[in-house]
Design an enzyme around this catalytic site. Sequence first.
Site, PDB file in Angstrom:
ATOM      1  N   CYS A   1       1.061  -1.170   0.001  1.00 37.01           N
ATOM      2  CA  CYS A   1      -0.105  -0.195   0.053  1.00 37.01           C
ATOM      3  C   CYS A   1       1.209   0.499   0.152  1.00 37.01           C
ATOM      4  O   CYS A   1       1.777   1.170   0.811  1.00 37.01           O
ATOM      5  CB  CYS A   1      -0.511   0.525   1.262  1.00 37.01           C
TER       6      CYS A   1
ATOM      7  N   CYS B   1      -1.198   6.744   6.039  1.00 38.99           N
ATOM      8  CA  CYS B   1      -1.989   5.875   7.227  1.00 38.99           C
ATOM      9  C   CYS B   1      -1.504   5.048   8.786  1.00 38.99           C
ATOM     10  O   CYS B   1       0.046   4.862   7.741  1.00 38.99           O
ATOM     11  CB  CYS B   1      -2.354   5.073   6.278  1.00 38.99           C
TER      12      CYS B   1
ATOM     13  N   GLU C   1     -21.366 -11.994  30.322  1.00 38.47           N
ATOM     14  CA  GLU C   1     -20.843 -10.309  29.096  1.00 38.47           C
ATOM     15  C   GLU C   1     -21.758  -8.410  29.785  1.00 38.47           C
ATOM     16  O   GLU C   1     -23.239  -9.193  30.295  1.00 38.47           O
ATOM     17  CB  GLU C   1     -21.333 -10.442  27.946  1.00 38.47           C
TER      18      GLU C   1
ATOM     19  N   CYS D   1      -5.516 -10.600  22.991  1.00 41.06           N
ATOM     20  CA  CYS D   1      -5.009  -9.746  22.169  1.00 41.06           C
ATOM     21  C   CYS D   1      -4.290  -8.752  22.084  1.00 41.06           C
ATOM     22  O   CYS D   1      -3.635  -8.208  20.992  1.00 41.06           O
ATOM     23  CB  CYS D   1      -6.432  -9.142  21.591  1.00 41.06           C
TER      24      CYS D   1
END
Length: 397
Positions: free
Chosen positions: A74, A82, A282, A352
């Site tokens: 890119c 970006c 949750e 994560c």
Amino acid sequence: MTNWVGRTFEAEVGPVAHGGHCVSRVEGRVVFVRHALPGELVLVEVTEDKGGSFCRADAVRVLRAAPERVEPPCPLAAPGRCGGCDWQHATPEFQRELKARVVEEQLRRLAGIERAVTVEALPGGPLRWRTRVRLVAGPDGRAGLRAHRSHRVVPLDDCPISVPLDPVLSRRWRPGAEVEFTSDGDGQAHVRELGVVRGKRRARQVSGGLAVQHAAGRDWKLDAHGFWQVHPAAAEEFAAVAGEWAAAPSGGLAWDLYAGVGLFASVLAGQVGQDGEVVAVESGRRAVADGEAALADLPQVRWRSGRVEHVVRDLPGRPDVVVLDPPRSGAGRAVVESIVEREPARVVYVACDPAALARDLATFGESGYRLARLRAFDAFPMTHHVECVALVQPDEA
């Protein structure tokens, strides 16, 4: 101390650091350098300096390239453009090696754990994997992504790591509005515009809204802009690993914390059977509603709505296994301590962020739980993000 912003100088690039940059040392200061690779000699320009022992810089010219350097796919993956990708200038294999080094370093520094790590590729290759994107409209109404550590919008004609974004990029939006795009498991596009109207934050569904996903042998219908894995192969892979390591006994009790719509709860329910119980916790009300509907055929799954750190303290029973998939900040001490107080035989932690995982593993270690197994996945190619699945067990196990 003189502010270094705008200053340029040559720098020898050192090891990779968490966050998508490498470390260099110049005149006694740490310089975090983006767009560089370990071992390179680069000309850097300082982009941020808040004083103190470090500053941030971009590599604006490569004077001696690493053998793993490639041309970014890119043209916007460059200094001042970006900020969405971190490692397009490295081969995919070396990207995974850099991420493995980061996970190893975080485990060692924050948890005192020495562990060799291999980051595994997911199917599909390093491009066109991203199915969920949040863009922002610039002053001209064109949608784009922000520059690194900036509010400046870089307009897009395409994003090579994303599925095609034509429904967003082909039109103009209200300047300053955020635009959420999701491509679901059937390839349907869902677009929502977020903005401030008359002083109040408003959401406008432009197309779609109810997404269909496929994982763990089930079809899921859920809010298109709620939580689901970004990589199309991730949910299936993580469900399989979590299920293998959880090994919840028939008739047993399992907890699924930060359950989302119940991906892991569905796997645990199959293991404990109708005589067992899965408690899914949750905080998102829409996710709970979607999960209840998706798992209506599994009465052994019982939902609790609320923040995990509050709900988990009052859950009855002693779980045989706990699966948790916390946000990027991690579970935190209160949740970890609530888990180990119940003495589960196994804890499966889906993470994560390697730093948050390492901090929580250190807390587990204080209570006699050790890291038994770890797998890491390149669920976010071209970026610095890496997903880990960890099995945590009592020391005597």
